[in-house]
Design a protein around this motif. Structure first.
Motif, PDB file in Angstrom:
ATOM      1  N   TRP A 188     -10.767  50.282  -1.793  1.00  0.00           N
ATOM      2  CA  TRP A 188     -10.962  48.909  -1.326  1.00  0.00           C
ATOM      3  C   TRP A 188     -10.694  48.783   0.183  1.00  0.00           C
ATOM      4  O   TRP A 188     -11.471  48.163   0.912  1.00  0.00           O
ATOM      5  CB  TRP A 188     -10.074  47.941  -2.101  1.00  0.00           C
ATOM      6  CG  TRP A 188     -10.111  46.563  -1.509  1.00  0.00           C
ATOM      7  CD1 TRP A 188      -9.099  45.889  -0.899  1.00  0.00           C
ATOM      8  CD2 TRP A 188     -11.256  45.711  -1.432  1.00  0.00           C
ATOM      9  NE1 TRP A 188      -9.527  44.673  -0.457  1.00  0.00           N
ATOM     10  CE2 TRP A 188     -10.852  44.537  -0.769  1.00  0.00           C
ATOM     11  CE3 TRP A 188     -12.574  45.830  -1.856  1.00  0.00           C
ATOM     12  CZ2 TRP A 188     -11.727  43.475  -0.523  1.00  0.00           C
ATOM     13  CZ3 TRP A 188     -13.453  44.780  -1.613  1.00  0.00           C
ATOM     14  CH2 TRP A 188     -13.037  43.621  -0.960  1.00  0.00           C
ATOM     15  N   ALA A 192     -13.625  47.271   2.440  1.00  0.00           N
ATOM     16  CA  ALA A 192     -13.416  45.820   2.417  1.00  0.00           C
ATOM     17  C   ALA A 192     -14.226  45.084   3.473  1.00  0.00           C
ATOM     18  O   ALA A 192     -14.765  43.997   3.217  1.00  0.00           O
ATOM     19  CB  ALA A 192     -11.929  45.505   2.574  1.00  0.00           C
ATOM     20  N   GLU A 221      -9.704  42.515  -5.975  1.00  0.00           N
ATOM     21  CA  GLU A 221     -10.782  42.428  -4.986  1.00  0.00           C
ATOM     22  C   GLU A 221     -11.990  43.270  -5.370  1.00  0.00           C
ATOM     23  O   GLU A 221     -13.132  42.828  -5.285  1.00  0.00           O
ATOM     24  CB  GLU A 221     -10.266  42.852  -3.602  1.00  0.00           C
ATOM     25  CG  GLU A 221      -9.155  41.975  -3.062  1.00  0.00           C
ATOM     26  CD  GLU A 221      -9.592  40.517  -2.935  1.00  0.00           C
ATOM     27  OE1 GLU A 221     -10.782  40.256  -2.645  1.00  0.00           O
ATOM     28  OE2 GLU A 221      -8.737  39.630  -3.118  1.00  0.00           O
ATOM     29  N   LYS A 224     -14.710  41.933  -7.752  1.00  0.00           N
ATOM     30  CA  LYS A 224     -15.630  40.921  -7.238  1.00  0.00           C
ATOM     31  C   LYS A 224     -16.890  41.538  -6.647  1.00  0.00           C
ATOM     32  O   LYS A 224     -17.871  40.837  -6.391  1.00  0.00           O
ATOM     33  CB  LYS A 224     -14.945  40.074  -6.168  1.00  0.00           C
ATOM     34  CG  LYS A 224     -13.720  39.321  -6.648  1.00  0.00           C
ATOM     35  CD  LYS A 224     -13.026  38.639  -5.483  1.00  0.00           C
ATOM     36  CE  LYS A 224     -11.718  37.971  -5.916  1.00  0.00           C
ATOM     37  NZ  LYS A 224     -11.013  37.368  -4.764  1.00  0.00           N
TER      38      LYS A 224
END
Length: 385
Positions: A188, A192, A221, A224
């Motif tokens: 992530w 990101a 996160e 999503k």
């Protein structure tokens, strides 16, 4: 036919899969088949009875394209129980004709011509052909034996403005390794700030021998921006039913379903009905899978403990890797062919999962989704080497 009309293959380097080849050789030679990943024991008889009743009572026409509502509801409940994640039955779950179709649909929906997709080698052989057909380009990070842990510095070096998708697989086929929570966080942090999606192949999610499975479902996160693929075939010993499902945010699901409706449109209705009823009647059905397969793993490992093979760690899946360096210096494909002839056991050479396998690596994969008697006889033959 003129030269101008000769067909040009879209997959010129793809032939018959190694799984088909080794299973065919095993059948021809009468060898014990520990190559292809399918159980040699029956699934739950109650599930078979439910499928029979679904067929006999008229559930034999098209299902809704996204899957039977009753099954999607059962899937949503399954995900909430295991991962404490609430997903929309209407907009975020799609039932597919196996996990393979789900992976193909996701790649076709997300990857455009010239996009780059990062894979972790060794990688399941379906991934790259699907990327190629979508017009994408594969970039690979090598996982090193014996732990096969991700190298996040090497991963970061592959990221570019062309990177569109990262394809991960945990628990991992063929190595049996499992990602840690910090691996998902490292992933992530790396993506990101970029316009990159994740395809998480979690078909062995319930075959995890640690305290708890690591899943994209649990990352606040990543989920999503991710498509998560699962398989009832793996979870309920029903590989021939080819029923899988995919969970993704609504905006990704819209695109995935555009592909799905023209690939298979829907999955066998009576099988969906049977699985839905089974999940509702036995919500705990998937919870015992890890213990079940850990016992089989341990039967095989114990039987091979005094052999000349080196057993690599196995944290999940139903695959065990063996290093045969002390036995032979043959390349792994040749060694597996020799094993069938000389020993009567079929295995899979791990080099077929790499774009470029490490030169001096001597590792094969065994499937332990077999009756204990099958595993013990195979181990007896292998231990003679």
């Amino acid at each position: 036919m003129t030269n101008a009309s000769i067909l040009t293959s879209k997959l010129p380097s793809v032939g018959t899969t190694i799984f088909t080849k080794m299973s065919a050789l095993a059948a021809e030679k009468g060898a014990i088949n520990l190559s292809q990943g399918f159980p040699d024991f029956p699934p739950d008889a109650r599930l078979l009875e439910r499928a029979s009743q679904a067929i006999l009572t008229g559930n034999n026409q098209y299902a809704p394209m996204a899957g039977l509502p009753i099954l999607r509801e059962a899937i949503a409940n399954l995900i909430e129980r295991h991962y404490d994640r609430k997903v929309s039955v209407l907009d975020e779950i799609t039932v597919t004709s196996g996990a393979s179709e789900a992976i193909f649909d996701a790649i076709a929906a997300l990857v455009h011509n010239g996009d780059e997709v990062i894979l972790f080698d060794p990688a399941y052989d379906l991934y790259e052909p699907a990327v190629t057909l979508a017009g994408g380009i594969c970039r690979r990070v090598t996982l090193s034996a014996p732990e096969f842990r991700p190298d996040w510095l090497a991963f970061a070096e592959l990221l570019s403005d062309k990177t569109r998708l990262v394809l991960i697989n945990t628990p991992h086929n063929p190595t049996g390794s499992c990602w840690l929570a910090e691996d998902l966080e490292s992933l992530w942090q790396a993506i990101a700030s970029r316009d990159i999606y994740v395809l998480s192949d979690e078909v062995y999610e319930f075959i995890h021998f640690g305290e708890s499975a690591v899943s994209v479902h649990k990352h606040s996160e990543l989920k999503k921006r991710s498509v998560v693929v699962s398989s009832f075939g793996k979870s309920f010993h029903l590989t021939g039913w080819k029923v899988g499902y995919v969970v993704a945010p609504a905006e990704l699901t819209v695109e995935l379903r555009k592909v799905h409706q023209f690939v298979s449109f829907c999955t066998a209705t009576p099988l969906q009905q049977a699985l839905a009823e089974h999940l509702m009647a036995l919500p705990e059905a998937s919870t015992g899978l890890a213990v079940f397969y850990q016992q089989k793993r341990d039967v095989l490992r114990k039987a091979l403990a005094d052999s000349r093979f080196t057993l690599l760690p196995c944290e999940g899946t139903y695959f065990q890797l063996l290093d045969y360096s002390a036995i032979s210096d043959m390349q792994d494909v040749a060694f597996c062919e020799w094993l069938i002839d000389a020993v009567g056991v079929a295995a899979i050479p791990i080099s077929v999962f790499y774009q470029q396998a490490p030169k001096d690596q001597r590792i094969i994969r065994l499937c332990f989704a077999k009756e204990d008697s099958t595993l013990l006889e195979a181990a007896r033959r292998l231990a003679q080497l």
